[in-house]
Enzyme design. Structure first.
Site, PDB file in Angstrom:
ATOM      1  N   GLU A 118     -64.944  31.394   2.465  1.00  0.00           N
ATOM      2  CA  GLU A 118     -66.010  31.593   3.465  1.00  0.00           C
ATOM      3  C   GLU A 118     -67.201  30.692   3.205  1.00  0.00           C
ATOM      4  O   GLU A 118     -67.992  30.410   4.094  1.00  0.00           O
ATOM      5  CB  GLU A 118     -66.428  33.071   3.535  1.00  0.00           C
ATOM      6  CG  GLU A 118     -67.489  33.543   2.544  1.00  0.00           C
ATOM      7  CD  GLU A 118     -66.975  33.710   1.131  1.00  0.00           C
ATOM      8  OE1 GLU A 118     -67.051  32.730   0.370  1.00  0.00           O
ATOM      9  OE2 GLU A 118     -66.532  34.806   0.766  1.00  0.00           O
ATOM     10  N   HIS A 160     -71.749  36.281  -7.664  1.00  0.00           N
ATOM     11  CA  HIS A 160     -70.303  36.064  -7.497  1.00  0.00           C
ATOM     12  C   HIS A 160     -69.808  34.794  -8.193  1.00  0.00           C
ATOM     13  O   HIS A 160     -68.595  34.574  -8.273  1.00  0.00           O
ATOM     14  CB  HIS A 160     -69.928  35.999  -6.013  1.00  0.00           C
ATOM     15  CG  HIS A 160     -70.169  37.273  -5.292  1.00  0.00           C
ATOM     16  ND1 HIS A 160     -69.673  38.477  -5.738  1.00  0.00           N
ATOM     17  CD2 HIS A 160     -70.881  37.559  -4.163  1.00  0.00           C
ATOM     18  CE1 HIS A 160     -70.062  39.441  -4.913  1.00  0.00           C
ATOM     19  NE2 HIS A 160     -70.804  38.918  -3.961  1.00  0.00           N
ATOM     20  N   ASP A 196     -76.523  45.077  -6.003  1.00  0.00           N
ATOM     21  CA  ASP A 196     -76.007  44.482  -4.768  1.00  0.00           C
ATOM     22  C   ASP A 196     -74.799  45.304  -4.309  1.00  0.00           C
ATOM     23  O   ASP A 196     -74.055  45.853  -5.124  1.00  0.00           O
ATOM     24  CB  ASP A 196     -75.586  43.027  -5.047  1.00  0.00           C
ATOM     25  CG  ASP A 196     -75.137  42.277  -3.808  1.00  0.00           C
ATOM     26  OD1 ASP A 196     -75.937  41.498  -3.272  1.00  0.00           O
ATOM     27  OD2 ASP A 196     -73.968  42.471  -3.384  1.00  0.00           O
ATOM     28  N   HIS A 198     -72.009  44.344  -3.307  1.00  0.00           N
ATOM     29  CA  HIS A 198     -70.734  43.769  -3.754  1.00  0.00           C
ATOM     30  C   HIS A 198     -70.637  43.766  -5.278  1.00  0.00           C
ATOM     31  O   HIS A 198     -71.642  43.620  -5.980  1.00  0.00           O
ATOM     32  CB  HIS A 198     -70.593  42.337  -3.234  1.00  0.00           C
ATOM     33  CG  HIS A 198     -70.657  42.226  -1.736  1.00  0.00           C
ATOM     34  ND1 HIS A 198     -71.828  41.953  -1.067  1.00  0.00           N
ATOM     35  CD2 HIS A 198     -69.700  42.376  -0.799  1.00  0.00           C
ATOM     36  CE1 HIS A 198     -71.588  41.925   0.246  1.00  0.00           C
ATOM     37  NE2 HIS A 198     -70.298  42.179   0.437  1.00  0.00           N
ATOM     38  N   ASP A 285     -77.988  44.777   0.186  1.00  0.00           N
ATOM     39  CA  ASP A 285     -76.952  44.953   1.213  1.00  0.00           C
ATOM     40  C   ASP A 285     -76.283  46.325   1.177  1.00  0.00           C
ATOM     41  O   ASP A 285     -75.373  46.585   1.985  1.00  0.00           O
ATOM     42  CB  ASP A 285     -75.919  43.813   1.190  1.00  0.00           C
ATOM     43  CG  ASP A 285     -75.576  43.303  -0.197  1.00  0.00           C
ATOM     44  OD1 ASP A 285     -75.979  43.940  -1.178  1.00  0.00           O
ATOM     45  OD2 ASP A 285     -74.883  42.272  -0.287  1.00  0.00           O
ATOM     46  N   TYR A 324     -78.269  41.211   4.279  1.00  0.00           N
ATOM     47  CA  TYR A 324     -78.014  40.398   5.473  1.00  0.00           C
ATOM     48  C   TYR A 324     -78.535  41.023   6.762  1.00  0.00           C
ATOM     49  O   TYR A 324     -78.403  40.414   7.826  1.00  0.00           O
ATOM     50  CB  TYR A 324     -76.510  40.085   5.561  1.00  0.00           C
ATOM     51  CG  TYR A 324     -76.059  39.510   4.236  1.00  0.00           C
ATOM     52  CD1 TYR A 324     -76.379  38.204   3.891  1.00  0.00           C
ATOM     53  CD2 TYR A 324     -75.432  40.307   3.276  1.00  0.00           C
ATOM     54  CE1 TYR A 324     -76.060  37.686   2.642  1.00  0.00           C
ATOM     55  CE2 TYR A 324     -75.107  39.801   2.028  1.00  0.00           C
ATOM     56  CZ  TYR A 324     -75.420  38.506   1.717  1.00  0.00           C
ATOM     57  OH  TYR A 324     -75.129  38.008   0.476  1.00  0.00           O
TER      58      TYR A 324
HETATM   59  N1  Q9C Z   1     -67.180  38.706   7.301  1.00  0.00           N
HETATM   60  C1  Q9C Z   1     -73.471  38.470  -1.666  1.00  0.00           C
HETATM   61  O1  Q9C Z   1     -73.881  39.515  -1.219  1.00  0.00           O
HETATM   62  N2  Q9C Z   1     -67.483  38.269   2.537  1.00  0.00           N
HETATM   63  N3  Q9C Z   1     -72.329  37.919  -1.259  1.00  0.00           N
HETATM   64  C2  Q9C Z   1     -68.180  38.220   3.781  1.00  0.00           C
HETATM   65  C3  Q9C Z   1     -68.121  38.623   6.193  1.00  0.00           C
HETATM   66  C4  Q9C Z   1     -68.224  37.675   1.442  1.00  0.00           C
HETATM   67  C5  Q9C Z   1     -71.498  38.561  -0.281  1.00  0.00           C
HETATM   68  C6  Q9C Z   1     -67.391  38.809   4.890  1.00  0.00           C
HETATM   69  C7  Q9C Z   1     -69.432  38.480   1.072  1.00  0.00           C
HETATM   70  C8  Q9C Z   1     -70.222  37.825  -0.019  1.00  0.00           C
HETATM   71  C9  Q9C Z   1     -74.278  37.705  -2.660  1.00  0.00           C
HETATM   72 ZN    ZN Z   2     -73.732  41.433  -1.736  1.00  0.00          ZN
END
Ligand code: Q9C
Ligand code: ZN
Length: 342
Positions: A118, A160, A196, A198, A285, A324
Site C-alpha cells: 500500500e 511498522h 496506535d 495497529h 487511530d 486518519y
Molecule cells: N485500506 C499506521 O497507523 N492498511 N499505519 C491500510 C486501508 C495499512 C497503518 C488499509 C495500515 C497502516 C502507522
Molecule cells: Zn495505526
C-alpha cells in the site's frame, strides 16, 4: 513540553495508496500533522522547533545497512530502470522462495525490502523519513537532558518499519530509534508503549531478542486487521528478549473499558520491567471515527489515556504514529499530551 517538527514531512505524499482493490489518496497525508500543529498552538503548547538534520548513527543502530541504502536510492533506481510513477512493491518473496538472495533489479529489490504494497516511495520519501526520525531524536535528547515529556510530531510514522522492511506507511522506526538513544544515554531499561490501533510489528522486530527494551502493544486483533500476520498474544520474544514483548490484541468494537484494562496490564508490565524511561508510540487511530480501524475510543478517552500513562511517573518521549480521522487527529493527540502533562 517542547514539540519537534520538520516541514520536510511534505516531501512524502504519494500519488495513491492501494486500498481494498482501489487506488485512493493516501490516508497518511500531510494534512494530518497540520491539524496536530494547529491544535498544539490553540492549546498554548506552542514551543515547536525544527530538529535540523538527522544523526545517522542511531538510525544505523536500528536498521540494516542495505535497507538504508535501498531507501536512499530507491526512487532514483526506479527511474533509472525506466519505470514510471512511484516505487511500489508488486512482487514479494513468499513460502518456498529465497530470502537469502537480494535481487539486483529495483523491481525485485523493492519487494525484498517491503512487507506491504500500500505504501509507495516517492522522490521525497527518504528526506521526509529522515526528518521524522530527526524529530524523534531531538525529543529523546530533551528527555536525556531531564525533560519530563517531549513530543516528536513525526510524519511519516515509524512503528511498522522493521530492521529491514518498510510498509504500513512507515520507513524508519522513529520510536525504536528514540528508545535506542535513551539506552545509549544511560537508561538501563527502557519501555516502548504502543497505543496506535495497529500492532507495532516493526518495534517488536527490532527488540524481539533484547531484554533491555520492553515493547507493550495494544492493537486490533491481527486476525481482523493489518498487519495480519503478526501481533498475537503468544508472541513474547526470544533469547534475552524472552518475556519482553507484550501483545494485547483486542476485537472489533473494543471501547474504553476493555482498552483501558489492557492499558493497566501494559503499565504493570512496564513497572515490572523496571523501565527508567518510556517511549510512547502515539497513534490515535483507536478513535471511533477512524476510517481504517475498528476500535471505539472517543476523544475524552484519549485524555484518560494520557492521565493513566502519566501515573507511571516516567520521563516520556512521545512519537506520533497513525490516526486518519484527520480533523480529530489534532484534538485526540493533544488530549493524550495534556493528560500526560496533568
Ligand atoms: N485500506 C499506521 O497507523 N492498511 N499505519 C491500510 C486501508 C495499512 C497503518 C488499509 C495500515 C497502516 C502507522
Ligand atoms: Zn495505526
Amino acid at each position: 513540553m517542547r514539540t519537534w517538527f520538520s516541514e520536510d514531512h511534505r516531501r512524502h505524499f504519494a500519488q495513491a495508496e492501494l486500498s481494498g482493490g482501489e487506488f485512493v489518496t493516501p490516508y497518511e497525508r500531510p494534512a494530518r500533522v497540520e491539524y496536530v500543529r494547529a491544535r498544539l498552538i490553540e492549546r498554548g503548547l506552542s514551543d515547536i522547533r525544527d530538529p535540523g538534520p538527522a544523526d545517522m548513527a542511531p538510525i544505523a543502530a536500528i536498521h540494516d545497512a542495505g535497507y538504508l541504502r535501498f531507501l536512499a536510492s530507491a526512487y532514483d533506481d526506479w527511474k533509472a530502470a525506466g519505470l514510471g510513477g512511484e516505487v511500489i512493491a508488486a512482487n514479494v518473496p513468499t513460502r518456498g522462495m529465497r530470502f537469502d538472495r537480494i535481487p539486483q533489479h529495483i523491481d525485485g529489490r523493492v519487494g525484498y525490502y517491503a512487507h506491504a504494497s500500500e505504501t509507495a516511495i516517492t522522490g521525497g520519501t527518504w528526506a521526509a523519513a529522515l526528518s521524522s526520525a530527526a524529530s524523534a531524536q531531538a525529543a529523546a535528547r530533551d528527555v536525556m537532558a531531564d525533560a519530563r515529556l517531549a513530543f516528536a510530531l513525526c510524519r511519516p510514522p515509524g512503528h511498522h518499519a522493521t530492521r529491514d522492511q518498510y510498509g504500513g506507511y512507515c520507513f524508519l522506526n522513529n520510536a525504536a530509534i528514540a528508545a535506542q538513544m535513551l539506552r545509549d544515554g544511560g537508561a538501563e531499561r527502557v519501555a516502548v508503549l504502543d497505543v496506535d490501533f495497529h500492532h507495532g510489528n516493526g518495534t517488536q522486530n527490532v527488540f524481539w531478542d533484547r531484554g533491555d527494551v520492553l515493547l507493550a502493544s495494544l492493537h486490533g486483533d491481527p486476525a481482523h486487521g493489518y498487519p495480519y500476520y503478526v501481533g498475537y498474544a503468544d508472541e513474547t520474544g526470544i533469547g534475552d528478549g524472552a518475556g519482553t514483548t507484550l501483545n494485547l490484541p483486542m476485537p472489533p468494537g473494543t471501547g474504553w473499558d476493555t482498552w483501558s484494562a489492557a492499558l493497566d496490564r501494559a503499565m504493570d508490565a512496564i513497572a515490572a520491567h523496571g523501565a527508567q524511561a518510556l517511549v510512547l508510540s502515539l497513534g490515535v487511530d483507536a478513535f471511533k471515527d477512524d476510517p481504517i480501524s475498528f476500535f471505539r475510543l472517543d476523544s475524552p478517552d484519549f485524555s484518560r489515556m494520557g492521565e493513566r500513562i502519566a501515573r507511571a511517573g516516567l520521563p516520556i518521549v512521545a512519537c506520533l504514529e497513525g490516526g486518519y480521522a484527520i480533523e480529530a487527529v489534532g484534538i485526540n493527540t493533544v488530549n493524550v499530551l495534556e493528560g500526560l502533562l496533568g
